[in-house]
Scaffold this motif. Sequence first.
Motif, PDB file in Angstrom:
ATOM      1  N   LYS A   8       0.737  13.067  -3.550  1.00  0.00           N
ATOM      2  CA  LYS A   8       1.450  12.048  -4.200  1.00  0.00           C
ATOM      3  C   LYS A   8       1.296  10.839  -3.350  1.00  0.00           C
ATOM      4  O   LYS A   8       1.202  10.681  -1.960  1.00  0.00           O
ATOM      5  N   LEU A   9       1.077   9.629  -4.112  1.00  0.00           N
ATOM      6  CA  LEU A   9       1.154   8.177  -3.389  1.00  0.00           C
ATOM      7  C   LEU A   9       2.350   7.478  -3.722  1.00  0.00           C
ATOM      8  O   LEU A   9       2.558   7.223  -4.992  1.00  0.00           O
ATOM      9  N   GLU A  10       2.797   6.765  -2.974  1.00  0.00           N
ATOM     10  CA  GLU A  10       4.053   5.869  -2.893  1.00  0.00           C
ATOM     11  C   GLU A  10       3.767   4.567  -2.073  1.00  0.00           C
ATOM     12  O   GLU A  10       3.162   4.600  -0.964  1.00  0.00           O
ATOM     13  N   PRO A  11       4.050   3.541  -2.569  1.00  0.00           N
ATOM     14  CA  PRO A  11       4.429   2.900  -4.096  1.00  0.00           C
ATOM     15  C   PRO A  11       3.221   3.106  -4.782  1.00  0.00           C
ATOM     16  O   PRO A  11       2.037   3.188  -4.296  1.00  0.00           O
ATOM     17  N   LYS A  12       3.475   3.148  -5.848  1.00  0.00           N
ATOM     18  CA  LYS A  12       2.388   3.320  -7.178  1.00  0.00           C
ATOM     19  C   LYS A  12       2.286   2.093  -7.636  1.00  0.00           C
ATOM     20  O   LYS A  12       1.459   2.088  -8.922  1.00  0.00           O
ATOM     21  N   GLU A  13       2.391   1.067  -7.122  1.00  0.00           N
ATOM     22  CA  GLU A  13       2.565  -0.273  -7.848  1.00  0.00           C
ATOM     23  C   GLU A  13       0.995  -0.651  -8.163  1.00  0.00           C
ATOM     24  O   GLU A  13       0.659  -1.306  -9.299  1.00  0.00           O
ATOM     25  N   VAL A  16      -3.655   4.409  -8.460  1.00  0.00           N
ATOM     26  CA  VAL A  16      -3.242   5.580  -8.962  1.00  0.00           C
ATOM     27  C   VAL A  16      -4.341   6.683  -8.022  1.00  0.00           C
ATOM     28  O   VAL A  16      -5.267   6.150  -7.455  1.00  0.00           O
ATOM     29  N   ILE A  17      -3.979   7.963  -8.073  1.00  0.00           N
ATOM     30  CA  ILE A  17      -4.787   9.181  -7.235  1.00  0.00           C
ATOM     31  C   ILE A  17      -5.247  10.040  -8.318  1.00  0.00           C
ATOM     32  O   ILE A  17      -4.359  10.282  -9.312  1.00  0.00           O
ATOM     33  N   MET A  31      -8.217   7.476  -4.379  1.00  0.00           N
ATOM     34  CA  MET A  31      -7.447   6.439  -4.772  1.00  0.00           C
ATOM     35  C   MET A  31      -7.995   5.113  -5.516  1.00  0.00           C
ATOM     36  O   MET A  31      -9.022   4.641  -5.156  1.00  0.00           O
ATOM     37  N   GLU A  34      -5.652   0.059  -9.666  1.00  0.00           N
ATOM     38  CA  GLU A  34      -5.263   0.175 -11.152  1.00  0.00           C
ATOM     39  C   GLU A  34      -4.737  -1.165 -11.508  1.00  0.00           C
ATOM     40  O   GLU A  34      -5.029  -1.769 -12.961  1.00  0.00           O
ATOM     41  N   LEU A  47       0.937   2.175   2.193  1.00  0.00           N
ATOM     42  CA  LEU A  47       1.230   3.224   1.286  1.00  0.00           C
ATOM     43  C   LEU A  47       1.333   4.464   2.055  1.00  0.00           C
ATOM     44  O   LEU A  47       0.917   4.584   3.278  1.00  0.00           O
TER      45      LEU A  47
END
Length: 111
Positions: A8-13, A16-17, A31, A34, A47
Amino acid sequence: VNGLHTYKLEPKEHFVITLNDQADGSKNVEMILETPLDREKQERLSLVLTALDGGEPQMTGTMQILITVLDANDNAPVFTQSVYMASIRENSPVGTVVMAVTATDADEGSN
């Protein structure tokens, strides 16, 4: 079942993974950018990547990813005024300074 399950990657701004299964049974995470980055809006990104297993209770591991956005020449110079007016006598000596103007550019360094 208890092995690595997902990431899970945060933030997703901006990123994407994707999770790819390898021939040896391991998982590779990528990674992928996007949405475009802009150094003038945000020079640094922080991140957090979290790995999650499939066990019960679920266990996690995290790591921080720090990104420095390098500058691109994407901003044009802008003058402080849109119109400048000056007058000079016809008998002014060669080399007389007529006017000084200023322009700025949001890019940094050689850009």
